[in-house]
Design a protein around this motif. Structure first.
Motif, mmCIF file in Angstrom:
data_model
loop_
_atom_site.group_PDB
_atom_site.id
_atom_site.type_symbol
_atom_site.label_atom_id
_atom_site.label_comp_id
_atom_site.label_asym_id
_atom_site.label_seq_id
_atom_site.Cartn_x
_atom_site.Cartn_y
_atom_site.Cartn_z
ATOM 1 N N TYR A 1 -12.037 1.868 2.540
ATOM 2 C CA TYR A 1 -12.172 1.635 1.104
ATOM 3 C C TYR A 1 -13.199 2.607 0.538
ATOM 4 O O TYR A 1 -14.396 2.506 0.812
ATOM 5 C CB TYR A 1 -12.617 0.200 0.830
ATOM 6 N N ASN B 1 -8.508 -7.055 5.998
ATOM 7 C CA ASN B 1 -9.716 -6.300 5.700
ATOM 8 C C ASN B 1 -10.752 -6.501 6.793
ATOM 9 O O ASN B 1 -10.924 -7.608 7.321
ATOM 10 C CB ASN B 1 -10.284 -6.722 4.343
ATOM 11 N N VAL C 1 -7.123 4.015 -2.975
ATOM 12 C CA VAL C 1 -7.911 3.077 -2.172
ATOM 13 C C VAL C 1 -8.901 3.859 -1.329
ATOM 14 O O VAL C 1 -10.101 3.599 -1.349
ATOM 15 C CB VAL C 1 -7.008 2.219 -1.268
ATOM 16 N N ILE D 1 0.861 -1.184 0.000
ATOM 17 C CA ILE D 1 0.000 0.000 0.000
ATOM 18 C C ILE D 1 0.892 1.226 0.000
ATOM 19 O O ILE D 1 1.948 1.236 0.635
ATOM 20 C CB ILE D 1 -0.960 -0.005 1.199
ATOM 21 N N VAL E 1 -11.692 -1.086 -6.268
ATOM 22 C CA VAL E 1 -10.631 -1.830 -5.571
ATOM 23 C C VAL E 1 -11.265 -2.954 -4.758
ATOM 24 O O VAL E 1 -12.021 -2.698 -3.821
ATOM 25 C CB VAL E 1 -9.830 -0.897 -4.636
ATOM 26 N N THR F 1 -4.133 4.885 -8.540
ATOM 27 C CA THR F 1 -5.390 4.233 -8.168
ATOM 28 C C THR F 1 -5.578 4.358 -6.667
ATOM 29 O O THR F 1 -4.910 3.673 -5.884
ATOM 30 C CB THR F 1 -5.404 2.752 -8.570
ATOM 31 N N HIS G 1 -11.780 -6.015 -2.049
ATOM 32 C CA HIS G 1 -11.306 -6.154 -0.671
ATOM 33 C C HIS G 1 -11.843 -7.457 -0.072
ATOM 34 O O HIS G 1 -12.696 -7.440 0.818
ATOM 35 C CB HIS G 1 -11.725 -4.951 0.179
ATOM 36 N N TRP H 1 -4.374 6.655 0.619
ATOM 37 C CA TRP H 1 -3.542 5.511 0.238
ATOM 38 C C TRP H 1 -3.915 5.011 -1.151
ATOM 39 O O TRP H 1 -5.057 5.167 -1.599
ATOM 40 C CB TRP H 1 -3.695 4.392 1.265
ATOM 41 N N TYR H 2 -2.917 4.409 -1.828
ATOM 42 C CA TYR H 2 -3.047 3.973 -3.211
ATOM 43 C C TYR H 2 -2.578 2.524 -3.352
ATOM 44 O O TYR H 2 -1.849 2.004 -2.508
ATOM 45 C CB TYR H 2 -2.223 4.882 -4.132
ATOM 46 N N THR H 3 -2.962 1.902 -4.473
ATOM 47 C CA THR H 3 -2.586 0.506 -4.703
ATOM 48 C C THR H 3 -1.171 0.356 -5.248
ATOM 49 O O THR H 3 -0.582 -0.718 -5.154
ATOM 50 C CB THR H 3 -3.551 -0.159 -5.687
ATOM 51 N N ASN I 1 -12.907 3.548 -2.957
ATOM 52 C CA ASN I 1 -12.937 3.329 -4.399
ATOM 53 C C ASN I 1 -13.584 1.976 -4.682
ATOM 54 O O ASN I 1 -12.997 0.928 -4.388
ATOM 55 C CB ASN I 1 -11.520 3.361 -4.959
#
Length: 307
Positions: free
Chosen positions: A191, A141, A173, A129, A196, A171, A198, A163-165, A193
């Motif tokens: 979460y 998760n 999160v 992440i 994405v 992208t 999970h 945070w991003y992937t 988005n």
């Protein structure tokens, strides 16, 4: 780094942590505290006659806490009822001598060791992440009602809003909604988005619940840098001083190595989650030690559950 400290709410809380109060807290919970400093080979131990009583360990634990030496950690060994003190490679010879001089006043109640490496939290760039200038690992998760989150380390999440992937940060999160560090070391990211996924898994393991750690327990961890590695729980309720006033209490110690970028990754036994990676010493080339925030505390603080 300086961590965000706010008051926790149910699903998007933040905790206030005062460094002075953490030191005071050590003295008030002496029998659950461990002193550990990652530094080198084992050193001398204070001579013992009869095993110390609980009241006899409160004195050395208070004295060690008051020293405030970075790169140290401490605990009370449940079998010997002695305070176990470790010092890492950043502890100078002068500081180590001060430790020894302090514990010499409590013959039979304290052991002192040096360990290889530096005690630190684990951060780097790469997979996992991502946020601006930081990479960690998503732990597990979780959900509150129909809202989904992941848990990671507090020293990762603090002060980073999104945070991003991937490292390109293209992208998203979602946002950090809660963090607690130092004192604890956990953070929660929502979460936001829908693109994405999970799933309620750790790799290929379908998570069915949580569990408490015990010494000798066979466990595994999964990190963005090192992948899946397994070992055993070697101590409970460790207190670790990462330096700069960043002291974390109540950690699980294992003999599993970890590398920068693994922070926040899950500790699990079978299909049960046990903790979230806080930090460690050593490396996966020569061996190491890692420390985990128990999972139940963050779930309870934020009203979350695994699924």
């Amino acid at each position: 780094m300086t961590a965000r400290r706010t008051t926790p709410r149910r699903t998007t809380p933040r905790r206030t942590t005062n460094r002075h109060s953490q030191l005071v807290g050590y003295a008030l919970s002496l029998l659950g505290v461990a002193v550990l400093t990652v530094s080198g080979t084992s050193a001398t131990a204070a001579s013992a006659a009869q095993p110390p009583t609980p009241s006899s360990v409160s004195g050395p634990a208070s004295a060690l806490t008051s020293l405030g030496i970075d790169g140290t950690a401490w605990t009370v060994d449940e079998r010997s009822e002695k305070v176990r003190v470790l010092a890492d490679s950043t502890v100078t010879d002068t500081e180590f001598a001060l430790l020894r001089h302090t514990v010499d006043r409590f013959a039979g109640a304290v052991t002192v060791e040096r360990l290889d490496g530096r005690l630190r939290t684990l951060l780097s760039g790469g997979d996992g992440i991502h946020a601006a200038g930081r990479r960690c690992t998503a732990g597990v998760n979780v959900q509150s009602g129909s809202t989904y989150y992941f848990v990671t380390a507090g020293h990762c999440a603090a002060d980073l809003p999104t945070w991003y992937t991937g490292a390109a940060l293209d992208t998203a999160v979602g946002p950090t909604t809660g963090s607690s560090f130092p004192g604890n070391d956990f953070g929660v990211v929502r979460y936001a988005n829908p693109a994405v996924p999970h799933p309620g898994t750790i790799g290929t393991v379908d998570v069915t619940g949580t569990a408490s750690a015990y010494v000798g327990q066979r466990v595994c961890t999964r990190g963005a840098t090192t992948g899946v590695r397994c070992g055993v729980v070697t101590a409970l309720n460790m207190s670790v001083n990462y330096g700069g006033g960043d002291i974390v209490n109540g950690l699980i110690q294992t003999n599993i190595c970890a590398e920068p970028g693994d922070s926040g990754g899950p500790l699990y036994a079978g299909d049960k989650v046990i903790g979230i990676l806080s930090g460690g010493s050593g490396n996966c080339a020569t061996g190491g030690t890692s420390y985990y925030q128990p999972i139940q505390e963050v779930l309870s603080a934020y009203g979350l559950s695994v699924y």
